[in-house]
Design an enzyme around this catalytic site. Sequence first.
Site, PDB file in Angstrom:
ATOM      1  N   GLU A   1     -10.836  -2.550   5.125  1.00 11.57           N
ATOM      2  CA  GLU A   1     -10.091  -3.786   4.882  1.00 11.57           C
ATOM      3  C   GLU A   1      -9.848  -4.521   6.202  1.00 11.57           C
ATOM      4  O   GLU A   1      -9.372  -3.930   7.173  1.00 11.57           O
ATOM      5  CB  GLU A   1      -8.754  -3.453   4.213  1.00 11.57           C
TER       6      GLU A   1
ATOM      7  N   LYS B   1      13.091  -3.045  -1.542  1.00  5.26           N
ATOM      8  CA  LYS B   1      12.902  -3.092  -0.086  1.00  5.26           C
ATOM      9  C   LYS B   1      11.790  -4.064   0.254  1.00  5.26           C
ATOM     10  O   LYS B   1      10.603  -3.760   0.110  1.00  5.26           O
ATOM     11  CB  LYS B   1      12.557  -1.707   0.493  1.00  5.26           C
TER      12      LYS B   1
ATOM     13  N   ASN C   1       2.677 -10.015   2.290  1.00  6.01           N
ATOM     14  CA  ASN C   1       1.689 -11.105   2.260  1.00  6.01           C
ATOM     15  C   ASN C   1       1.941 -12.121   1.151  1.00  6.01           C
ATOM     16  O   ASN C   1       1.660 -13.305   1.313  1.00  6.01           O
ATOM     17  CB  ASN C   1       0.260 -10.537   2.189  1.00  6.01           C
TER      18      ASN C   1
ATOM     19  N   CYS D   1      -4.506  -9.188  -0.830  1.00  3.51           N
ATOM     20  CA  CYS D   1      -5.135  -7.940  -1.264  1.00  3.51           C
ATOM     21  C   CYS D   1      -6.472  -8.240  -1.923  1.00  3.51           C
ATOM     22  O   CYS D   1      -7.401  -7.441  -1.848  1.00  3.51           O
ATOM     23  CB  CYS D   1      -4.225  -7.180  -2.217  1.00  3.51           C
TER      24      CYS D   1
ATOM     25  N   GLU E   1       0.056  -0.064  -5.550  1.00  2.00           N
ATOM     26  CA  GLU E   1      -0.898  -1.182  -5.499  1.00  2.00           C
ATOM     27  C   GLU E   1      -1.309  -1.332  -4.044  1.00  2.00           C
ATOM     28  O   GLU E   1      -0.505  -1.763  -3.203  1.00  2.00           O
ATOM     29  CB  GLU E   1      -0.254  -2.467  -6.022  1.00  2.00           C
TER      30      GLU E   1
ATOM     31  N   GLY F   1       1.351  -2.149  -0.857  1.00  2.00           N
ATOM     32  CA  GLY F   1       1.137  -2.097   0.585  1.00  2.00           C
ATOM     33  C   GLY F   1      -0.186  -1.422   0.892  1.00  2.00           C
ATOM     34  O   GLY F   1      -1.102  -1.390   0.057  1.00  2.00           O
ATOM     35  N   SER F   2      -0.274  -0.852   2.077  1.00  2.00           N
ATOM     36  CA  SER F   2      -1.554  -0.314   2.546  1.00  2.00           C
ATOM     37  C   SER F   2      -1.846   1.058   1.919  1.00  2.00           C
ATOM     38  O   SER F   2      -0.929   1.772   1.497  1.00  2.00           O
ATOM     39  CB  SER F   2      -1.503  -0.170   4.066  1.00  2.00           C
TER      40      SER F   2
HETATM   41  P1  NAD Z   1       2.430  -1.430   4.658  1.00  2.00           P
HETATM   42  O1  NAD Z   1       1.882  -0.235   3.958  1.00  2.00           O
HETATM   43  O2  NAD Z   1       2.404  -1.465   6.136  1.00  2.00           O
HETATM   44  O3  NAD Z   1       3.961  -1.659   4.238  1.00  2.00           O
HETATM   45  C1  NAD Z   1       4.362  -1.827   2.895  1.00  2.00           C
HETATM   46  C2  NAD Z   1       5.810  -1.453   2.751  1.00  2.00           C
HETATM   47  O4  NAD Z   1       5.968  -0.057   2.968  1.00  2.00           O
HETATM   48  C3  NAD Z   1       6.760  -2.139   3.728  1.00  2.00           C
HETATM   49  O5  NAD Z   1       7.916  -2.547   3.043  1.00  2.00           O
HETATM   50  C4  NAD Z   1       7.066  -1.036   4.735  1.00  2.00           C
HETATM   51  O6  NAD Z   1       8.302  -1.195   5.379  1.00  2.00           O
HETATM   52  C5  NAD Z   1       7.066   0.177   3.839  1.00  2.00           C
HETATM   53  N1  NAD Z   1       6.854   1.473   4.514  1.00  2.00           N
HETATM   54  C6  NAD Z   1       6.164   1.712   5.662  1.00  2.00           C
HETATM   55  N2  NAD Z   1       6.149   3.035   5.938  1.00  2.00           N
HETATM   56  C7  NAD Z   1       6.841   3.636   4.929  1.00  2.00           C
HETATM   57  C8  NAD Z   1       7.164   4.999   4.635  1.00  2.00           C
HETATM   58  N3  NAD Z   1       6.764   6.015   5.418  1.00  2.00           N
HETATM   59  N4  NAD Z   1       7.854   5.272   3.517  1.00  2.00           N
HETATM   60  C9  NAD Z   1       8.240   4.273   2.684  1.00  2.00           C
HETATM   61  N5  NAD Z   1       7.975   2.963   2.925  1.00  2.00           N
HETATM   62  C10 NAD Z   1       7.272   2.658   4.033  1.00  2.00           C
HETATM   63  O7  NAD Z   1       1.643  -2.665   4.036  1.00  2.00           O
HETATM   64  P2  NAD Z   1       1.784  -4.221   4.410  1.00  2.00           P
HETATM   65  O8  NAD Z   1       1.204  -4.464   5.757  1.00  2.00           O
HETATM   66  O9  NAD Z   1       3.164  -4.687   4.132  1.00  2.00           O
HETATM   67  O10 NAD Z   1       0.866  -4.896   3.306  1.00  2.00           O
HETATM   68  C11 NAD Z   1      -0.515  -5.095   3.461  1.00  2.00           C
HETATM   69  C12 NAD Z   1      -1.276  -4.174   2.541  1.00  2.00           C
HETATM   70  O11 NAD Z   1      -0.816  -4.338   1.205  1.00  2.00           O
HETATM   71  C13 NAD Z   1      -2.760  -4.481   2.501  1.00  2.00           C
HETATM   72  O12 NAD Z   1      -3.487  -3.277   2.519  1.00  2.00           O
HETATM   73  C14 NAD Z   1      -2.931  -5.192   1.155  1.00  2.00           C
HETATM   74  O13 NAD Z   1      -4.224  -5.093   0.616  1.00  2.00           O
HETATM   75  C15 NAD Z   1      -1.917  -4.488   0.325  1.00  2.00           C
HETATM   76  N6  NAD Z   1      -1.531  -5.287  -0.843  1.00  2.00           N
HETATM   77  C16 NAD Z   1      -1.954  -4.879  -2.081  1.00  2.00           C
HETATM   78  C17 NAD Z   1      -1.654  -5.634  -3.199  1.00  2.00           C
HETATM   79  C18 NAD Z   1      -2.121  -5.209  -4.564  1.00  2.00           C
HETATM   80  O14 NAD Z   1      -1.697  -5.821  -5.542  1.00  2.00           O
HETATM   81  N7  NAD Z   1      -2.972  -4.216  -4.703  1.00  2.00           N
HETATM   82  C19 NAD Z   1      -0.903  -6.802  -3.070  1.00  2.00           C
HETATM   83  C20 NAD Z   1      -0.485  -7.189  -1.785  1.00  2.00           C
HETATM   84  C21 NAD Z   1      -0.806  -6.422  -0.677  1.00  2.00           C
END
Ligand code: NAD
Length: 458
Positions: A360, A156, A133, A263, A229, A207-208
């Site tokens: 979310e 990555k 994002n 986020c 995060e 990520g999530s």
């Molecule tokens: P996601 O969890 O789907 O993916 C994040 C990353 O993890 C990607 O690079 C993905 O390829 C990788 N991934 C997926 N499965 C994996 C596994 N089993 N093992 C290792 N890596 C794996 O999240 P997204 O859709 O990319 O991002 C959105 C989320 O991120 C939202 O929940 C948002 O709130 C959060 N976010 C948080 C912050 C923060 O600072 N707290 C900042 C930005 C986004």
Amino acid sequence: MTTLSVTNPATGSCIRVVPADDATTVAAKASQARAAQPRWHAVPLAERKACIERFRALVVRDLESLAATLTRDMGKPVAQARNELNGLLGRIDFFLGAVSASTATETVFDEGGMCEQIEHAPLGVVANISAWNYPWFVGGNVFVPALLTGNAVLYKPSEFATMTGLEIARLLHEAGIPSDVFIPIIGDGAAGAALLEQRIDGLFFTGSYATGAKIAQTLAGRMVKLQLELGGKDPSYVCADANVANAVASLSDGAMYNTGQSCCSVERIYVHASIYDEFVAQFVAAVRGFVVGDPMDSGTYIGAITRAPQLDVLEAQVADALAKGATLCCGGRRLPGPGNWFAPTVFSNVDHSMELMREESFGPIIGIQKVSDDDEAIALINDTRYGLTAGVYTPDEARARGILSRVNAGSVYWNCCDRVSPRLPWSGYGDSGVGLTLSTYGIQTFCRPKAWHLRSAS
Ligand code: NAD
């Protein structure tokens, strides 16, 4: 060879098919990073800083094309892509300015021939698994301080920001960071999972919650520093004495900027009953004024939804809110494709029985709930499993400080929202994660404090 097809979410068309990593290439890259890291640590800090300064200059040089690449990758309006890149420059400036003092060796005792020092040694090889994002922000928060402090980085990017991830690698290498010190790992979750199998010293994830929890389980039992995060359900409270027009201008932007895919997007609003109707009317008017359209157009404010499955989440939240008696003020539906589009959506008369106020949303959708006093607002703000940010709108600083001191969130805002500062730590309570980035703490987090006990021979 494994490949990854990169799709433009605003058009649904394939941008490019790129070579991707598999378990074998990830293992080879991890070995390269392991071998290179001591050499990088031996490079004087001034030279490492010079590389990051050149990287900054290259971002400035290529800013327009980088913004366009980011927009094609994930559908962000191009004006907001430019903002992200310009914001990155400020973060780099902070890291460059703060790294020397915050990682200088500290002498904490020196008496009678005994000297004690704390060295801020690099962790070693760190893996950074990133979200799509804000790829420049959330990536830069990790790879800039990690490289400055002498770590090798296996980076990555999200599969939904692949072209941007490749651009980040290209510019870092052009700036003089050795290609075995910063190594991109390209692919989807399988590439991320393969990265976790390697010998790494730190895992920095954005990520999530779902993926973060999976990663924590995978790494359990391994002595790898872990930072997560994760998501949020960020609230804001508009007090009875607030300036309604100012609060509406700030919060409508905080809810809908980046198409609600931040986020720290505002995802819940609580408004005192005495100004509720006025606030909702002005808020809906502001949201109706947002231009939805081609993200490559500089006038666009709401772009595409990056991941198609999120449209189902948004639709389900709309259906659930309607079934439980919420009032739909605008939007509430997908927009026709090609690509992934959702109309900016506002609900009033919501409550915490609704998914919209609990889980979310990560899209251009918001619920506005009526409250009768500060205590009720604080209880609702804290009624969440997340805790990334929270805000309050009132002219009364003492009142704001009193409310925010009772709120469980990593960042709290008075008369503002959806704001990140490189000078302040970025962290969350609860399921918003563990660890932090940014601030001087977000530099030291890439170091291990190594204790030196030095007794002179005489
Ligand atoms: P996601 O969890 O789907 O993916 C994040 C990353 O993890 C990607 O690079 C993905 O390829 C990788 N991934 C997926 N499965 C994996 C596994 N089993 N093992 C290792 N890596 C794996 O999240 P997204 O859709 O990319 O991002 C959105 C989320 O991120 C939202 O929940 C948002 O709130 C959060 N976010 C948080 C912050 C923060 O600072 N707290 C900042 C930005 C986004």
